[in-house]
Motif scaffolding. Structure first.
Motif, short mmCIF file in Angstrom:
data_model
loop_
_atom_site.label_atom_id
_atom_site.label_comp_id
_atom_site.label_asym_id
_atom_site.label_seq_id
_atom_site.Cartn_x
_atom_site.Cartn_y
_atom_site.Cartn_z
N HIS A 35 0.85 -1.18 0.00
CA HIS A 35 0.00 0.00 0.00
C HIS A 35 0.89 1.24 0.00
N ILE A 36 0.58 2.20 -0.88
CA ILE A 36 1.31 3.46 -0.93
C ILE A 36 0.31 4.60 -0.96
N THR A 37 0.62 5.65 -0.20
CA THR A 37 -0.21 6.87 -0.21
C THR A 37 0.67 8.04 -0.63
N VAL A 38 0.22 8.78 -1.62
CA VAL A 38 0.95 9.97 -2.06
C VAL A 38 -0.05 11.12 -2.19
N SER A 39 0.48 12.31 -2.11
CA SER A 39 -0.35 13.50 -2.29
C SER A 39 -0.52 13.79 -3.77
N GLU A 40 -1.67 14.32 -4.11
CA GLU A 40 -1.90 14.69 -5.50
C GLU A 40 -0.85 15.69 -5.95
N GLY A 41 -0.29 15.44 -7.13
CA GLY A 41 0.77 16.30 -7.64
C GLY A 41 2.17 15.82 -7.31
N ALA A 42 2.28 14.93 -6.35
CA ALA A 42 3.59 14.38 -5.99
C ALA A 42 4.01 13.32 -7.00
#
Lengths: 113, 115
Positions: free
Chosen positions: B10-17
């Motif tokens: 599972h990976i979480t990133v911010s939009e635009g990153a």
């Protein structure tokens, strides 16, 4: 058709019953594959058809599983005497010929209760 | 035994990153390599593939992947993630044995995008 079509989209069956899952590949695609996707896991290869012959059945988990294909058309995957561990999404894919892009159907979600 | 490993479940990133999803395979020769995306309620869609030649391949939706033979890796990248990229991503290899074209899939990486 426009894409790979699978039916039914969902199937709930009682343990011990037989089920048939259907796959309509893209017209003209000679190669057809069945995969199984258990919850939270990747896809497991089940069987490969080239035309209506199945040169690779190595992924079928037991003799309760069988599949056939009519010409270069419809394929059916049959599971006899279903068990709870058979619960999964069964995905079908077809490609114009072997080792070209495979197009996947949306799958049949099988639940054995 | 031949295998495909996606180390990140599972990976979480911010939009635009930026995004990088890892994939390693275990096989003696160079297989054919693929990345697929599975959105909720959708079938698998091919993002890109590597057969031979240039080790940096471009795919759809702005994705790219780089094959590194020395590391047996085929990592997927995107410079700027969009909210619509939230999905499950699968790396797959075609070992070519028997020329069946069957794919061996990794366990998948679920991508969550934060606004």
């Amino acid at each position: 058709g426009a894409g790979v079509s699978q039916s039914p989209s969902n199937k709930v069956t009682e343990k011990g019953k037989d089920v048939e899952l259907r796959c309509d590949p893209i017209s003209g695609h000679t190669a057809l594959y069945w995969y199984r996707q258990r919850l939270g896991q990747g896809l497991e290869f089940l069987i490969y058809f080239q035309g209506n012959s199945a040169p690779d059945k190595s992924g079928l988990p037991s003799d309760r599983f069988s599949a056939e294909r009519t010409g270069e058309s419809v394929s059916t995957l049959t599971i006899q005497r279903t068990q709870q561990e058979d619960s999964a999404v069964y995905l079908c894919a077809s490609s114009r010929r072997v080792r070209t892009e495979a197009f996947f159907g949306q799958g049949t979600r099988l639940t054995v209760v | 035994a031949q295998s495909v490993t996606q180390p990140d479940i599972h990976i979480t990133v911010s939009e635009g990153a930026s995004l990088e999803l890892r994939c390693n395979y275990s096989y003696g020769a160079t297989p054919y390599l693929f990345w697929y995306v599975q959105s909720p309620g959708q079938g698998l869609q091919l993002l890109l593939k590597y057969f031979s030649g240039d080790t940096l391949v471009q795919g759809i939706k702005g994705f790219e992947a780089e094959f590194k033979r020395s590391q047996s890796s085929f990592n997927l990248r995107k410079p700027s993630v969009h909210w619509s990229d939230a999905a499950e991503y699968f790396c797959a290899v075609d070992l070519g044995s028997g020329n069946t074209g069957k794919l061996i899939f990794g366990q998948g990486t679920t991508l969550q995008v934060k606004p």
